[in-house]
Design a protein around this motif. Structure first.
Motif, PDB file in Angstrom:
ATOM      1  N   LYS A   1       7.911   8.621   8.274  1.00 28.38           N
ATOM      2  CA  LYS A   1       8.889   9.506   7.623  1.00 28.38           C
ATOM      3  C   LYS A   1       8.248  10.311   6.497  1.00 28.38           C
ATOM      4  O   LYS A   1       8.784  11.311   6.064  1.00 28.38           O
ATOM      5  CB  LYS A   1      10.046   8.668   7.040  1.00 28.38           C
ATOM      6  CG  LYS A   1      11.041   8.218   8.104  1.00 28.38           C
ATOM      7  CD  LYS A   1      12.056   7.246   7.512  1.00 28.38           C
ATOM      8  CE  LYS A   1      11.384   5.915   7.338  1.00 28.38           C
ATOM      9  NZ  LYS A   1      12.102   4.798   6.870  1.00 28.38           N
ATOM     10  N   ARG A   2       7.061   9.841   6.046  1.00 27.00           N
ATOM     11  CA  ARG A   2       6.435  10.515   4.919  1.00 27.00           C
ATOM     12  C   ARG A   2       5.183  11.293   5.322  1.00 27.00           C
ATOM     13  O   ARG A   2       4.375  11.666   4.487  1.00 27.00           O
ATOM     14  CB  ARG A   2       6.131   9.503   3.815  1.00 27.00           C
ATOM     15  CG  ARG A   2       7.407   8.907   3.204  1.00 27.00           C
ATOM     16  CD  ARG A   2       7.136   8.159   1.916  1.00 27.00           C
ATOM     17  NE  ARG A   2       6.240   8.921   1.070  1.00 27.00           N
ATOM     18  CZ  ARG A   2       5.005   8.535   0.756  1.00 27.00           C
ATOM     19  NH1 ARG A   2       4.520   7.429   1.210  1.00 27.00           N
ATOM     20  NH2 ARG A   2       4.267   9.285  -0.017  1.00 27.00           N
TER      21      ARG A   2
ATOM     22  N   PHE B   1     -12.830   9.853   9.225  1.00 25.18           N
ATOM     23  CA  PHE B   1     -12.440   8.496   9.577  1.00 25.18           C
ATOM     24  C   PHE B   1     -11.369   8.644  10.626  1.00 25.18           C
ATOM     25  O   PHE B   1     -10.262   9.045  10.303  1.00 25.18           O
ATOM     26  CB  PHE B   1     -11.915   7.759   8.344  1.00 25.18           C
ATOM     27  CG  PHE B   1     -12.986   7.681   7.298  1.00 25.18           C
ATOM     28  CD1 PHE B   1     -13.897   6.633   7.305  1.00 25.18           C
ATOM     29  CD2 PHE B   1     -13.119   8.674   6.346  1.00 25.18           C
ATOM     30  CE1 PHE B   1     -14.900   6.572   6.359  1.00 25.18           C
ATOM     31  CE2 PHE B   1     -14.124   8.621   5.394  1.00 25.18           C
ATOM     32  CZ  PHE B   1     -15.020   7.572   5.389  1.00 25.18           C
ATOM     33  N   TYR B   2     -11.739   8.416  11.831  1.00 26.15           N
ATOM     34  CA  TYR B   2     -10.888   8.708  12.966  1.00 26.15           C
ATOM     35  C   TYR B   2     -10.907   7.539  13.930  1.00 26.15           C
ATOM     36  O   TYR B   2     -11.975   6.988  14.180  1.00 26.15           O
ATOM     37  CB  TYR B   2     -11.368   9.992  13.659  1.00 26.15           C
ATOM     38  CG  TYR B   2     -10.423  10.497  14.699  1.00 26.15           C
ATOM     39  CD1 TYR B   2      -9.390  11.368  14.350  1.00 26.15           C
ATOM     40  CD2 TYR B   2     -10.548  10.077  16.017  1.00 26.15           C
ATOM     41  CE1 TYR B   2      -8.501  11.812  15.316  1.00 26.15           C
ATOM     42  CE2 TYR B   2      -9.650  10.524  16.979  1.00 26.15           C
ATOM     43  CZ  TYR B   2      -8.634  11.392  16.625  1.00 26.15           C
ATOM     44  OH  TYR B   2      -7.766  11.830  17.566  1.00 26.15           O
ATOM     45  N   PRO B   3      -9.799   7.096  14.507  1.00 26.78           N
ATOM     46  CA  PRO B   3      -8.457   7.612  14.246  1.00 26.78           C
ATOM     47  C   PRO B   3      -7.988   7.326  12.816  1.00 26.78           C
ATOM     48  O   PRO B   3      -8.512   6.429  12.165  1.00 26.78           O
ATOM     49  CB  PRO B   3      -7.594   6.851  15.256  1.00 26.78           C
ATOM     50  CG  PRO B   3      -8.404   5.670  15.668  1.00 26.78           C
ATOM     51  CD  PRO B   3      -9.826   6.005  15.463  1.00 26.78           C
ATOM     52  N   ALA B   4      -7.016   8.092  12.360  1.00 24.28           N
ATOM     53  CA  ALA B   4      -6.526   7.961  10.988  1.00 24.28           C
ATOM     54  C   ALA B   4      -5.979   6.546  10.774  1.00 24.28           C
ATOM     55  O   ALA B   4      -5.630   5.851  11.720  1.00 24.28           O
ATOM     56  CB  ALA B   4      -5.434   8.984  10.736  1.00 24.28           C
ATOM     57  N   ASN B   5      -5.942   6.161   9.519  1.00 23.74           N
ATOM     58  CA  ASN B   5      -5.481   4.836   9.116  1.00 23.74           C
ATOM     59  C   ASN B   5      -3.963   4.729   9.287  1.00 23.74           C
ATOM     60  O   ASN B   5      -3.239   4.438   8.343  1.00 23.74           O
ATOM     61  CB  ASN B   5      -5.849   4.655   7.635  1.00 23.74           C
ATOM     62  CG  ASN B   5      -6.669   3.394   7.436  1.00 23.74           C
ATOM     63  OD1 ASN B   5      -6.735   2.552   8.319  1.00 23.74           O
ATOM     64  ND2 ASN B   5      -7.260   3.281   6.269  1.00 23.74           N
ATOM     65  N   ASN B   6      -3.478   4.923  10.521  1.00 23.97           N
ATOM     66  CA  ASN B   6      -2.036   5.071  10.735  1.00 23.97           C
ATOM     67  C   ASN B   6      -1.208   3.838  10.408  1.00 23.97           C
ATOM     68  O   ASN B   6      -0.030   3.935  10.109  1.00 23.97           O
ATOM     69  CB  ASN B   6      -1.755   5.468  12.188  1.00 23.97           C
ATOM     70  CG  ASN B   6      -1.994   6.939  12.393  1.00 23.97           C
ATOM     71  OD1 ASN B   6      -1.861   7.711  11.454  1.00 23.97           O
ATOM     72  ND2 ASN B   6      -2.367   7.332  13.590  1.00 23.97           N
TER      73      ASN B   6
ATOM     74  N   LEU C   1       1.492  13.910   3.445  1.00 23.71           N
ATOM     75  CA  LEU C   1       0.048  13.753   3.649  1.00 23.71           C
ATOM     76  C   LEU C   1      -0.519  14.895   4.494  1.00 23.71           C
ATOM     77  O   LEU C   1      -1.427  14.706   5.307  1.00 23.71           O
ATOM     78  CB  LEU C   1      -0.241  12.401   4.315  1.00 23.71           C
ATOM     79  CG  LEU C   1       0.257  11.168   3.548  1.00 23.71           C
ATOM     80  CD1 LEU C   1       0.068   9.913   4.372  1.00 23.71           C
ATOM     81  CD2 LEU C   1      -0.455  11.025   2.207  1.00 23.71           C
ATOM     82  N   ALA C   2       0.017  16.084   4.267  1.00 24.99           N
ATOM     83  CA  ALA C   2      -0.327  17.229   5.112  1.00 24.99           C
ATOM     84  C   ALA C   2      -1.822  17.546   5.067  1.00 24.99           C
ATOM     85  O   ALA C   2      -2.441  17.818   6.102  1.00 24.99           O
ATOM     86  CB  ALA C   2       0.485  18.437   4.689  1.00 24.99           C
ATOM     87  N   THR C   3      -2.413  17.516   3.881  1.00 20.85           N
ATOM     88  CA  THR C   3      -3.840  17.852   3.773  1.00 20.85           C
ATOM     89  C   THR C   3      -4.674  16.814   4.502  1.00 20.85           C
ATOM     90  O   THR C   3      -5.588  17.138   5.259  1.00 20.85           O
ATOM     91  CB  THR C   3      -4.272  17.931   2.290  1.00 20.85           C
ATOM     92  OG1 THR C   3      -3.391  18.814   1.609  1.00 20.85           O
ATOM     93  CG2 THR C   3      -5.694  18.433   2.155  1.00 20.85           C
TER      94      THR C   3
ATOM     95  N   ILE D   1       0.833  -1.206   0.000  1.00 19.65           N
ATOM     96  CA  ILE D   1       0.000   0.000   0.000  1.00 19.65           C
ATOM     97  C   ILE D   1       0.862   1.249   0.000  1.00 19.65           C
ATOM     98  O   ILE D   1       1.762   1.402   0.826  1.00 19.65           O
ATOM     99  CB  ILE D   1      -0.918  -0.008   1.238  1.00 19.65           C
ATOM    100  CG1 ILE D   1      -1.876  -1.201   1.136  1.00 19.65           C
ATOM    101  CG2 ILE D   1      -1.670   1.303   1.376  1.00 19.65           C
ATOM    102  CD1 ILE D   1      -2.588  -1.501   2.435  1.00 19.65           C
ATOM    103  N   ARG D   2       0.615   2.143  -0.973  1.00 22.23           N
ATOM    104  CA  ARG D   2       1.244   3.476  -0.976  1.00 22.23           C
ATOM    105  C   ARG D   2       0.134   4.494  -0.877  1.00 22.23           C
ATOM    106  O   ARG D   2      -0.931   4.323  -1.475  1.00 22.23           O
ATOM    107  CB  ARG D   2       1.993   3.682  -2.300  1.00 22.23           C
ATOM    108  CG  ARG D   2       3.390   3.119  -2.321  1.00 22.23           C
ATOM    109  CD  ARG D   2       4.493   4.160  -2.203  1.00 22.23           C
ATOM    110  NE  ARG D   2       4.605   5.051  -3.332  1.00 22.23           N
ATOM    111  CZ  ARG D   2       5.247   4.754  -4.467  1.00 22.23           C
ATOM    112  NH1 ARG D   2       5.803   3.586  -4.648  1.00 22.23           N
ATOM    113  NH2 ARG D   2       5.338   5.638  -5.422  1.00 22.23           N
ATOM    114  N   LEU D   3       0.371   5.537  -0.114  1.00 22.94           N
ATOM    115  CA  LEU D   3      -0.664   6.552   0.052  1.00 22.94           C
ATOM    116  C   LEU D   3      -0.255   7.849  -0.633  1.00 22.94           C
ATOM    117  O   LEU D   3       0.917   8.220  -0.624  1.00 22.94           O
ATOM    118  CB  LEU D   3      -0.912   6.814   1.537  1.00 22.94           C
ATOM    119  CG  LEU D   3      -1.379   5.611   2.356  1.00 22.94           C
ATOM    120  CD1 LEU D   3      -1.425   5.959   3.844  1.00 22.94           C
ATOM    121  CD2 LEU D   3      -2.751   5.132   1.892  1.00 22.94           C
ATOM    122  N   ALA D   4      -1.230   8.520  -1.227  1.00 23.15           N
ATOM    123  CA  ALA D   4      -0.987   9.857  -1.776  1.00 23.15           C
ATOM    124  C   ALA D   4      -1.965  10.807  -1.098  1.00 23.15           C
ATOM    125  O   ALA D   4      -3.010  10.386  -0.594  1.00 23.15           O
ATOM    126  CB  ALA D   4      -1.188   9.853  -3.283  1.00 23.15           C
TER     127      ALA D   4
END
Ligand SMILES: *Cc1c(COP(=O)(O)O)cnc(C)c1O
Length: 375
Positions: free
Chosen positions: A337-338, A326-331, A342-344, A114-117
């Motif tokens: 490190k990245r 969707f809380y808590p975030a899908n941490n 995912l600032a927004t 899984i990669r997140l954008a």
């Protein structure tokens, strides 16, 4: 923490034991449901592609104007099947951090990396331009955008990325059965859409879901995959799973489908009332292109988490239960490190609350909720 001062409401409050939940399933008339159950009993056919499931499949195809639709037992297995159909095991998929956990857990279950954008600030959906940047860094084999809260993401832009880099676009459209993009059905775009017919969704079968395919070949392979992988002549060509919908679930779908236009109309009225009461004090989800979002959720964005918590506490004190999606975030899937990439998402995750929305929600409750938010 000091206890909050209770805001007085002008409208009648709820009775002390009454609660307005964030959502509630639509319950059709019992005798109507029993009419279909009797049919199943008379047929002595309870599952395995029975007549009620066939009827529901045909009626849904007509209703949605799609050719290749396969009903399954839930939305999560629809996702797993889609990932399997595109042979993503051992490969990498790019998806959004701002979604229900099933989008990603189903990827992990299928052994997909899984990669997140990052997401778009206004639509809260996966941003196609951020995906492009990620793809250019290499090693992306599929994109899994989500039409979050039913608001379509930029489907045209994702189709272009799919074509340019020759990778499949698989949509988690679990919340987007009726969504429209530039006047067209969202199902006109992408390779596969996965929808959910869970009891909390606008259209439901208690539990259920479907895949909608661009290609007939994908549909045919999926038909065998949901039945253990058994294909014509009883031959097993590849390992499948049991993802079939029963006749009693299809019966619920037939009841709810009859009422769907009326359900949409009713909830649309509530959403419009919320909008007119709230547009000055919260941010609402928007898209920069022409789109239609069916009235499934009522998400609002606060300036910050503190403001959200203040409002949520007041709502609770008055018997209104909102929910942080969707809380808590899908941490689990976020690389520490990245985090900056995912600032927004990080900002949105902290500030979104879904307000109560269900069939038959009374106007007085919307007024009360708006009052508690704008106070
Ligand atoms: C509901 C939902 C799912 C899961 O569907 P089920 O039918 O409950 O398995 C997946 N993704 C999203 C975005 C959802 O809202």
């Amino acid at each position: 923490m000091a206890s909050a001062k209770i805001i007085q409401l002008p409208q009648a409050d709820l009775k002390s034991n009454e609660k307005v939940l964030v959502t509630q399933p639509y319950i059709p008339p019992l005798d109507k449901y029993m009419h279909f159950v009797e049919q199943a009993f008379d047929n002595k056919w309870l599952t395995n592609g029975g007549p009620l499931l066939k009827e529901l499949t045909n009626r849904l195809k007509d209703y949605l104007g799609v050719k290749h639709l396969l009903i399954v037992n839930n939305g999560t297995s629809a996702l797993q099947l889609a990932y399997k159909l595109k042979d993503l095991s051992g490969k990498t998929a790019l998806t959004t951090p701002f979604t229900f956990p099933a989008t990603s857990t189903a990827l992990e279950w299928q052994n997909v990396n899984i990669r997140l954008a990052d997401i778009d600030r206004d639509s809260w959906n996966l941003s196609a331009s951020n995906c492009k940047t990620q793809i250019q860094k290499g090693n992306v084999d599929a994109i899994v955008p989500v039409n979050i809260f039913g608001a379509p993401c930029d489907l045209e832009a994702f189709d272009e990325l799919g074509k340019k880099y020759d990778i499949p676009i698989i949509y988690d459209s679990a919340q987007a059965l009726l969504s429209k993009y530039k006047g067209k059905s969202i199902f006109d775009y992408g390779d596969i859409h996965c929808v959910s017919f869970h009891a909390t969704k606008l259209f439901h079968c208690i539990e259920g879901g479907a895949l909608i395919f661009k290609n007939k070949e994908d549909l045919q392979r999926a038909e065998s995959l949901i039945n253990f992988g058994i294909s014509e002549g009883g031959i097993v060509k590849e390992a499948g799973i049991n993802a079939k919908m029963s006749e009693l679930h299809a019966a619920m779908g037939l009841c709810v489908l009859d009422d769907l236009d009326f359900l949409v109309e009713n909830r649309q009225k509530s959403v419009e009332r919320y909008h007119s009461e709230l547009s000055d004090c919260v941010e609402l989800q928007t898209t920069s292109y022409d789109s239609y979002t069916p009235p499934m959720y009522m998400p609002v964005k606060f300036e910050n988490e503190q403001e959200l918590l203040r409002v949520n506490e007041q709502l609770n004190l008055h018997g209104y239960s909102a929910r942080r999606y969707f809380y808590p975030a899908n941490n689990k899937y976020i690389d520490e490190k990245r985090l900056n990439d995912l600032a927004t998402n990080n900002q949105i995750t902290d500030s979104i609350l879904c307000l109560p929305l269900m069939h038959g929600l009374q106007y007085k409750h919307i007024k009360n909720i708006a009052k508690l938010i704008s106070f």
